[in-house]
Design a protein around this motif. Structure first.
Motif: not given
Length: 218
Positions: A90-103, A109-115, A199-205
């Motif tokens: 399934f084209p998850f990256q294409r779906w993501a760009m339809k659902a959220e402001p990711v580019h 990688m897709l970048i999000h304005p907040d995360f 919002d970096l990933y947790a230690a170990g993540q």
């Protein structure tokens, strides 16, 4: 079930509803699907939930995710699909760009304005009915106004060029003593992005994901 209800059930296990859309013929969604809700993680929120519920099994993160999302999707009257389903995938990256402001970012990688770059898509919940969904946030890519683009100059082996990603060079570096920083703290180029510093990933993540990346290439 409402979108907010699905989001609340996901949040209870540290996952996030990442927007949604009503698929058309060009979206390559399952034929009986009338609504798609993207599921993922942002920052470190889901890591404690995974650590508490993980089992000693192959592909522990994928298996944990499926246990959580399959249950939530069934409660909503739908079913879940995953990036690993396929081929065809399934084209998850294409779906993501339809659902959220990711580019797409300069490192791919897709970048999000907040995360920033500290997020991922883990599943999608498909529903038989056209569920009311939040309007798509139309914010532009934060990379547009980033003059320095430190993500392209920070990698110790120059794996990111803006035109591609040298996977063998990256993986080889991670197997060395010099690559320990990237393995234990997460990709240095990814950390250089000025968006979503807290919002970096947790230690170990990050280490979990980096070690899985290397193991997949051994």
């Amino acid at each position: 079930m409402t979108y907010d209800g699905i989001a609340a059930d996901l949040a209870a296990v540290g996952l996030a509803a990442r927007g949604g859309f009503h698929p058309g013929p060009a979206d390559a969604a399952p034929t009986t699907c009338r609504s798609v809700v993207l599921v993922g993680n942002v920052g470190p929120d889901f890591w404690p939930h995974f650590e508490a519920g993980r089992r000693d099994e192959p592909n522990a993160l994928d298996s944990w995710t499926k246990r959580q999302v399959d249950r939530i999707a069934a409660k909503a009257g739908g079913w879940a699909v995953y990036p690993s389903d396929g081929p065809p995938y399934f084209p998850f990256q294409r779906w993501a760009m339809k659902a959220e402001p990711v580019h797409p970012s300069p490192i791919g990688m897709l970048i999000h304005p907040d995360f920033g770059l500290w997020h991922a898509y883990r599943a999608a919940i498909c529903l038989h009915d056209a569920l009311p969904l939040p309007a798509r946030d139309e914010r532009p890519s934060p990379c547009t106004d980033c003059a320095d683009k430190p993500c392209l100059t920070t990698c110790p082996v120059g794996a990111f060029t803006g035109q591609g990603y040298d996977v063998p060079a990256c993986a080889a570096h991670l197997r060395t003593e010099d690559g320990r920083d990237c393995v234990e703290q997460g990709c240095r180029a990814r950390r250089a992005c000025p968006v979503a510093g807290p919002d970096l990933y947790a230690a170990g993540q990050a280490a979990f994901h980096m070690r899985a990346f290397v193991a997949a290439r051994d």
